[in-house]
Motif scaffolding. Structure first.
Motif, PDB file in Angstrom:
ATOM      1  N   TRP A   1       6.918  -1.720   7.721  1.00  0.00           N
ATOM      2  CA  TRP A   1       6.324   0.008   7.057  1.00  0.00           C
ATOM      3  C   TRP A   1       7.896   0.964   6.517  1.00  0.00           C
ATOM      4  O   TRP A   1       8.288   0.555   7.264  1.00  0.00           O
ATOM      5  CB  TRP A   1       5.382   0.767   8.011  1.00  0.00           C
ATOM      6  CG  TRP A   1       6.023   1.334   9.353  1.00  0.00           C
ATOM      7  CD1 TRP A   1       6.873   2.275  10.088  1.00  0.00           C
ATOM      8  CD2 TRP A   1       6.274   0.376  10.209  1.00  0.00           C
ATOM      9  NE1 TRP A   1       7.363   1.655  11.006  1.00  0.00           N
ATOM     10  CE2 TRP A   1       7.197   0.768  11.651  1.00  0.00           C
ATOM     11  CE3 TRP A   1       5.465  -1.316  10.643  1.00  0.00           C
ATOM     12  CZ2 TRP A   1       6.774   0.100  12.474  1.00  0.00           C
ATOM     13  CZ3 TRP A   1       4.981  -1.819  11.677  1.00  0.00           C
ATOM     14  CH2 TRP A   1       5.613  -1.282  12.883  1.00  0.00           C
TER      15      TRP A   1
ATOM     16  N   GLU B   1      -4.928   4.975   1.775  1.00  0.00           N
ATOM     17  CA  GLU B   1      -3.957   3.842   1.795  1.00  0.00           C
ATOM     18  C   GLU B   1      -4.264   3.251   0.201  1.00  0.00           C
ATOM     19  O   GLU B   1      -4.916   3.395   0.393  1.00  0.00           O
ATOM     20  CB  GLU B   1      -3.639   3.031   2.521  1.00  0.00           C
ATOM     21  CG  GLU B   1      -3.106   3.510   3.687  1.00  0.00           C
ATOM     22  CD  GLU B   1      -3.396   2.604   4.814  1.00  0.00           C
ATOM     23  OE1 GLU B   1      -2.804   3.211   5.945  1.00  0.00           O
ATOM     24  OE2 GLU B   1      -4.018   1.910   5.314  1.00  0.00           O
TER      25      GLU B   1
ATOM     26  N   THR C   1       5.326   3.663   2.802  1.00  0.00           N
ATOM     27  CA  THR C   1       4.449   2.100   2.414  1.00  0.00           C
ATOM     28  C   THR C   1       4.678   1.559   3.026  1.00  0.00           C
ATOM     29  O   THR C   1       5.470   0.948   3.926  1.00  0.00           O
ATOM     30  CB  THR C   1       6.218   1.659   0.498  1.00  0.00           C
ATOM     31  OG1 THR C   1       5.563   2.997  -0.156  1.00  0.00           O
ATOM     32  CG2 THR C   1       5.681   0.358   0.504  1.00  0.00           C
TER      33      THR C   1
ATOM     34  N   CYS D   1      -5.165   8.672   7.241  1.00  0.00           N
ATOM     35  CA  CYS D   1      -4.448   8.840   6.250  1.00  0.00           C
ATOM     36  C   CYS D   1      -5.641   7.423   5.352  1.00  0.00           C
ATOM     37  O   CYS D   1      -5.858   7.043   5.670  1.00  0.00           O
ATOM     38  CB  CYS D   1      -3.393   6.148   6.789  1.00  0.00           C
ATOM     39  SG  CYS D   1      -2.620   6.880   8.015  1.00  0.00           S
TER      40      CYS D   1
ATOM     41  N   TRP E   1       1.008  -1.126  -0.130  1.00  0.00           N
ATOM     42  CA  TRP E   1       0.079  -0.180  -0.075  1.00  0.00           C
ATOM     43  C   TRP E   1       0.643   0.530  -0.062  1.00  0.00           C
ATOM     44  O   TRP E   1       1.700   0.747   0.600  1.00  0.00           O
ATOM     45  CB  TRP E   1      -1.017   0.237   1.127  1.00  0.00           C
ATOM     46  CG  TRP E   1      -2.117  -1.478   1.542  1.00  0.00           C
ATOM     47  CD1 TRP E   1      -1.603  -2.663   2.220  1.00  0.00           C
ATOM     48  CD2 TRP E   1      -3.164  -0.793   0.740  1.00  0.00           C
ATOM     49  NE1 TRP E   1      -2.639  -3.727   1.773  1.00  0.00           N
ATOM     50  CE2 TRP E   1      -3.591  -2.520   1.128  1.00  0.00           C
ATOM     51  CE3 TRP E   1      -4.273  -0.158   0.301  1.00  0.00           C
ATOM     52  CZ2 TRP E   1      -4.830  -2.530   0.605  1.00  0.00           C
ATOM     53  CZ3 TRP E   1      -5.315  -0.252   0.136  1.00  0.00           C
ATOM     54  CH2 TRP E   1      -6.033  -1.725   0.373  1.00  0.00           C
ATOM     55  N   SER E   2       0.646   2.274  -0.967  1.00  0.00           N
ATOM     56  CA  SER E   2       0.658   4.038  -0.542  1.00  0.00           C
ATOM     57  C   SER E   2       0.081   4.697   0.415  1.00  0.00           C
ATOM     58  O   SER E   2      -1.218   4.548   0.159  1.00  0.00           O
ATOM     59  CB  SER E   2       1.103   4.268  -2.014  1.00  0.00           C
ATOM     60  OG  SER E   2       1.464   5.538  -2.006  1.00  0.00           O
ATOM     61  N   SER E   3       0.505   4.955   1.347  1.00  0.00           N
ATOM     62  CA  SER E   3       0.123   5.524   1.944  1.00  0.00           C
ATOM     63  C   SER E   3      -0.011   7.110   2.428  1.00  0.00           C
ATOM     64  O   SER E   3       1.781   7.016   2.100  1.00  0.00           O
ATOM     65  CB  SER E   3       0.009   5.110   3.359  1.00  0.00           C
ATOM     66  OG  SER E   3      -0.616   5.731   4.786  1.00  0.00           O
TER      67      SER E   3
END
Length: 187
Positions: free
Chosen positions: A69, A167, A34, A165, A14-16
């Protein structure tokens, strides 16, 4: 959706993007990271070790997840990277809630057991009480490839931080069940 299904849906990279509001300083900051979530079988050695550390019968573990992370926040040049293992243990009387064993806490870098609650609307709430603070995090899926999180971190004596956030799943995109069903019906 139960907690195992939530973990299954969360598996992947995931891109957060995070916005944190530091209430004591009346300031906000952004960050990005990430996040990689790997689903672990309840017989995985990391799950068994965590159950042993908390003196919990491993047969009661529903599954496990390794969360890794790597990210940055605006206020500091330091990279924020790490990983932890999570293991949900359902309440025998209500499987939609229970304990969440953590190898490392969210707010304090030490092992901590919190609790989880799955709501009927498929939102997962994680509640963790530390020696000096309290954390409550709510997670939900806007779609199979967009996950949202809201958290508060409260030091005893008042609020300290609130964050949000968004994601987005990277690569290996999971199909939306509704879209896949509609496509199959039109074929």
């Amino acid at each position: 959706m139960d907690i195992v299904e939530f973990f299954e849906q969360s598996a992947g990279k995931w891109s957060s993007m995070r916005t944190s509001h530091h209430l004591a300083f009346k300031q906000q900051e952004g960050g990005k990271s990430t996040i990689e979530i790997e689903l672990l079988d309840k017989a995985d050695p990391a799950v068994l070790a965590l159950c042993q550390m908390y003196e919990v019968d491993p047969a009661t573990a529903l599954c496990g997840a390794r969360v890794t992370w790597d990210g940055t926040m605006e206020w500091d040049e330091e990279k924020h990277a790490g990983s932890t293992v999570l293991v949900p243990i359902a309440d025998p009387e209500n499987p939609m809630q229970g304990k969440l064993l953590r190898e490392m806490g969210y707010a304090e870098k030490a092992p901590v057991a919190g609790r989880y609650e799955m709501a009927e609307n498929n939102e997962l709430t994680l509640i963790t009480e530390y020696d000096t603070m309290y954390s409550k995090e709510r997670l939900w899926f806007e779609s199979p490839n967009v996950r949202l999180r809201h958290s508060i971190l409260k030091r005893f004596g008042g609020f300290s931080m609130a964050s949000f956030c968004s994601e987005v799943r990277m690569g290996g995109v999971k199909p939306d069940p509704q879209t896949a069903d509609a496509a199959a019906a039109n074929s």
